[in-house]
Design an enzyme around this catalytic site. Structure first.
Site, PDB file in Angstrom:
ATOM      1  N   ASP A 161       0.854  -1.187   0.000  1.00  0.00           N
ATOM      2  CA  ASP A 161       0.000   0.000   0.000  1.00  0.00           C
ATOM      3  C   ASP A 161       0.888   1.234   0.000  1.00  0.00           C
ATOM      4  OD1 ASP A 161      -2.403  -1.484   0.156  1.00  0.00           O
ATOM      5  OD2 ASP A 161      -2.170  -1.674   2.325  1.00  0.00           O
ATOM      6  N   ASP A 165      -7.135  -1.436  -4.360  1.00  0.00           N
ATOM      7  CA  ASP A 165      -8.166  -1.092  -3.379  1.00  0.00           C
ATOM      8  C   ASP A 165      -9.121  -0.046  -3.947  1.00  0.00           C
ATOM      9  OD1 ASP A 165      -6.958  -2.778  -1.509  1.00  0.00           O
ATOM     10  OD2 ASP A 165      -5.705  -1.179  -0.709  1.00  0.00           O
TER      11      ASP A 165
END
Length: 219
Positions: free
Chosen positions: A150, A184
């Site tokens: 991420d 995401d």
């Protein structure tokens, strides 16, 4: 939306997702961050479990972290298989473009994060205190034990909540803390489309065309 167009969309999202993750892994050490704007940062973190950094073992105490990790990855693979079937069926039955577009986004995001979980442990070494190497002699873990990369962080606001807010007034608060990735974003956008444009998504493309034709005749 045709199968060819949907496949192209999925490939483009996967390429953007994986290129961004490869760049972060090979240029940032874990927890390193740079400020792009006051409300936007590139911040490298790795997600070992489910959304929001939680783990399956947090809910099922008898399962070890490593077993939970494999179980979650296998579940994701089965889920992706189901999404692929859903996408294919929606295309064959001439589902709405909105529905097919949303499913394609969700599928691309799910595959993007599965790639991390399945392969990254083998193709990268550790990012802790160093910039990772691609295809090292030995990776930081085995297959199915990779961590999801991420990097997108939007610390839009932080401060103390107004005192007039019940229960939480005066408490420190920040919006928002989660760090996420392109995959995401694709999943969240796809789900958001299905929720917000529910009627348009689950109506057939034929009914939408008939509505448009009727509107043209009345105008």
């Amino acid at each position: 939306m045709s199968l060819k167009t949907s496949t192209l969309l999925i490939i483009v999202i996967l390429l953007i997702d994986q290129i961004s993750k490869f760049y972060i892994k090979t240029h940032f050490a874990l927890n390193e961050k740079i400020e792009v704007l006051s409300w936007f940062q590139i911040a490298f973190v790795e997600n070992e479990g489910m959304a929001w950094g939680t783990k399956l073992s947090d809910f099922i105490a008898v399962i070890s972290d490593r077993t939970a990790k494999v179980s979650l990855t296998v579940f994701r693979i089965f889920a992706v298989t189901g999404i692929i079937y859903w996408l294919n069926k929606s295309i064959k039955t001439q589902g709405s473009k909105t529905l097919i577009f949303a499913i394609a986004l969700i599928l691309a995001g799910a595959i993007g994060n599965i790639i991390d979980s399945v392969f990254y442990g083998m193709i990268f070494d550790s990012s802790l205190g160093q910039v990772a190497t691609f295809l090292p002699e030995q990776g930081y873990d085995t297959i199915f034990h990779g961590k999801v990369v991420d990097m997108l962080h939007f610390p839009i606001w932080s401060g103390n909540l107004p005192n007039w807010i019940p229960f939480f007034g005066g408490d420190a608060f920040s919006f928002f803390d989660p760090v996420f990735n392109i995959a995401d974003m694709a999943i969240s956008t796809g789900i958001g489309i299905l929720i917000v444009f529910n009627k348009r998504a689950f109506g057939s493309s034929t009914s939408h065309q008939e509505t448009e034709n009727l509107d043209d005749q009345n105008s």
